[in-house]
Scaffold this motif. Structure first.
Motif, short mmCIF file in Angstrom:
data_model
loop_
_atom_site.label_atom_id
_atom_site.label_comp_id
_atom_site.label_asym_id
_atom_site.label_seq_id
_atom_site.Cartn_x
_atom_site.Cartn_y
_atom_site.Cartn_z
N TYR A 214 0.84 -1.20 0.00
CA TYR A 214 0.00 0.00 0.00
C TYR A 214 0.87 1.24 0.00
CZ TYR A 214 -3.33 -3.49 1.78
OH TYR A 214 -4.09 -4.61 1.96
N GLN A 215 0.40 2.27 -0.70
CA GLN A 215 1.03 3.58 -0.62
C GLN A 215 -0.07 4.63 -0.67
OE1 GLN A 215 4.45 4.76 -0.21
NE2 GLN A 215 3.03 6.42 0.31
N TRP A 216 -0.27 5.32 0.47
CA TRP A 216 -1.23 6.41 0.52
C TRP A 216 -0.60 7.67 -0.05
CZ3 TRP A 216 -6.33 6.10 1.77
CH2 TRP A 216 -6.76 4.93 2.41
N GLN A 217 -1.44 8.45 -0.74
CA GLN A 217 -1.01 9.73 -1.29
C GLN A 217 -2.01 10.83 -0.89
OE1 GLN A 217 -0.71 8.89 -5.57
NE2 GLN A 217 1.50 8.60 -5.31
N TYR A 218 -1.53 12.08 -0.97
CA TYR A 218 -2.42 13.20 -0.65
C TYR A 218 -2.15 14.33 -1.64
CZ TYR A 218 1.42 16.05 1.13
OH TYR A 218 2.57 16.79 1.21
N ALA A 229 2.12 10.23 1.08
CA ALA A 229 1.85 10.69 2.45
C ALA A 229 2.91 10.15 3.40
CB ALA A 229 0.48 10.20 2.89
N SER A 230 3.14 10.90 4.49
CA SER A 230 4.08 10.47 5.52
C SER A 230 3.39 10.25 6.85
CB SER A 230 5.20 11.51 5.67
OG SER A 230 4.66 12.78 6.01
N ASP A 231 2.06 10.29 6.84
CA ASP A 231 1.29 10.11 8.07
C ASP A 231 1.38 8.66 8.55
OD1 ASP A 231 -0.40 12.82 8.16
OD2 ASP A 231 -0.35 12.09 6.08
N THR A 232 0.94 8.43 9.75
CA THR A 232 0.97 7.09 10.34
C THR A 232 0.17 6.11 9.47
OG1 THR A 232 1.12 8.04 12.56
CG2 THR A 232 0.39 5.74 12.39
N GLY A 233 0.79 4.96 9.16
CA GLY A 233 0.12 3.94 8.35
C GLY A 233 0.15 4.22 6.87
N ASN A 234 1.07 5.08 6.43
CA ASN A 234 1.07 5.48 5.02
C ASN A 234 1.37 4.32 4.06
OD1 ASN A 234 3.76 5.59 6.12
ND2 ASN A 234 4.43 6.58 4.22
N THR A 235 1.95 3.20 4.56
CA THR A 235 2.20 2.04 3.70
C THR A 235 1.42 0.82 4.21
OG1 THR A 235 4.21 1.51 4.97
CG2 THR A 235 4.48 2.82 2.95
N THR A 236 0.30 1.07 4.88
CA THR A 236 -0.61 0.00 5.31
C THR A 236 -1.98 0.29 4.71
OG1 THR A 236 -1.42 1.09 7.32
CG2 THR A 236 0.67 -0.11 7.49
#
Length: 275
Positions: A214-218, A229-236
């Motif tokens: 997973y990779q979250w983006q914003y 994103a660099s927030d908590t869980g950004n690769t979960t």
């Protein structure tokens, strides 16, 4: 002559020794002496025939290597011809060291087009198939482009090798998983509205099980550029965002990647921060 050579050879050679003749076959008068063949016409198995040429079966001596066959003809009066000779290489061994690998032993492929790496000692031809049946022979080569069958799943490619004598190797094979479809998202993330200072949570769920990452983006607005994103869980699968008023209107999404490298992008969701 022959007698002098025989005496000299007997001085140096012993039974089962190997003699190398660098000029080809020795004089025919020496063949019996050194044991190439019992080639006297007195040792012949005579077959009566009126046909010419004559076709007859013959059994070579055991053991791979160069074989020499001697022949004579005899007329009705008992006159025997000069000796004639032919040689042939007896090869009963299959090609050895046979291997095949798909895309350098990769576990997954996104495409049905793959590259085979092939290796065999002694092969002059090969037969490659997507089934356990060999149907078409072609010249041996160490690399070949190949097309897998189209449905996603485990794929096996089979190979046989053949040498110049026609000996065929045991079948070899290699397998790879064809995965041309990205992860399936079963639950999309939802918009989040929170009071400033509280955390916002975004979650994505997939039904795929093949090593999804997973990779979250914003982005800061609907027309902004996407950033990781660099927030908590950004690769979960669950992202937790600390909030400030300046983040109200931020948008988020998650990119899911499976083991084959296929990607699926989630829906875009919006964060609303309230006072």
């Amino acid at each position: 002559g022959t007698h002098a050579l025989t005496v000299a050879l007997f001085a140096f050679l012993r039974p089962n020794d190997t003699m190398l003749s660098i000029t080809g076959l020795p004089y025919d008068t020496l063949h019996e002496v050194i044991g190439i063949e019992e080639n006297s016409s007195s040792n012949c198995n005579w077959n009566e025939t009126s046909n010419s040429p004559v076709n007859t079966s013959y059994t070579l001596s055991n053991g791979d290597g160069l074989k020499t066959v001697y022949a004579y003809t005899k007329d009705l009066a008992g006159n025997i011809s000069e000796q004639v000779i032919d040689t042939i290489n007896l090869d009963t061994e299959k090609p050895t060291g046979n291997t095949i690998s798909i895309n350098s032993n990769a576990t997954y492929t996104q495409s049905t087009s793959v590259t085979l790496t092939l290796s065999s000692s002694g092969a002059t031809e090969m037969c490659i198939s997507n089934t356990e049946s060999c149907t078409s022979w072609e010249p041996y080569t160490t690399s070949k482009s190949w097309t897998l069958t189209s449905t996603d799943g485990n794929k096996t490619v089979y190979v046989w090798y053949k040498d110049i004598a026609g000996n065929i190797s045991d079948v070899g094979s290699d397998s790879i998983t064809l995965d041309s479809t990205g992860p399936v998202i079963s639950t999309q993330p939802s918009n989040s509205s929170v009071t400033v200072g509280n955390n916002a949570t975004f979650k994505v769920v997939t039904s795929s099980t093949d090593g999804v990452t997973y990779q979250w983006q914003y982005r800061t607005s609907s027309s902004g550029t996407w950033n990781n994103a660099s927030d908590t869980g950004n690769t979960t699968n669950t992202l937790t965002v600390s909030t400030t008023m300046s983040k109200s209107g931020y948008q988020f999404r998650c990119i899911l990647t499976d083991a084959a490298g296929n990607t699926t992008t989630s829906n875009t969701v919006t964060l609303t921060v309230n006072r």
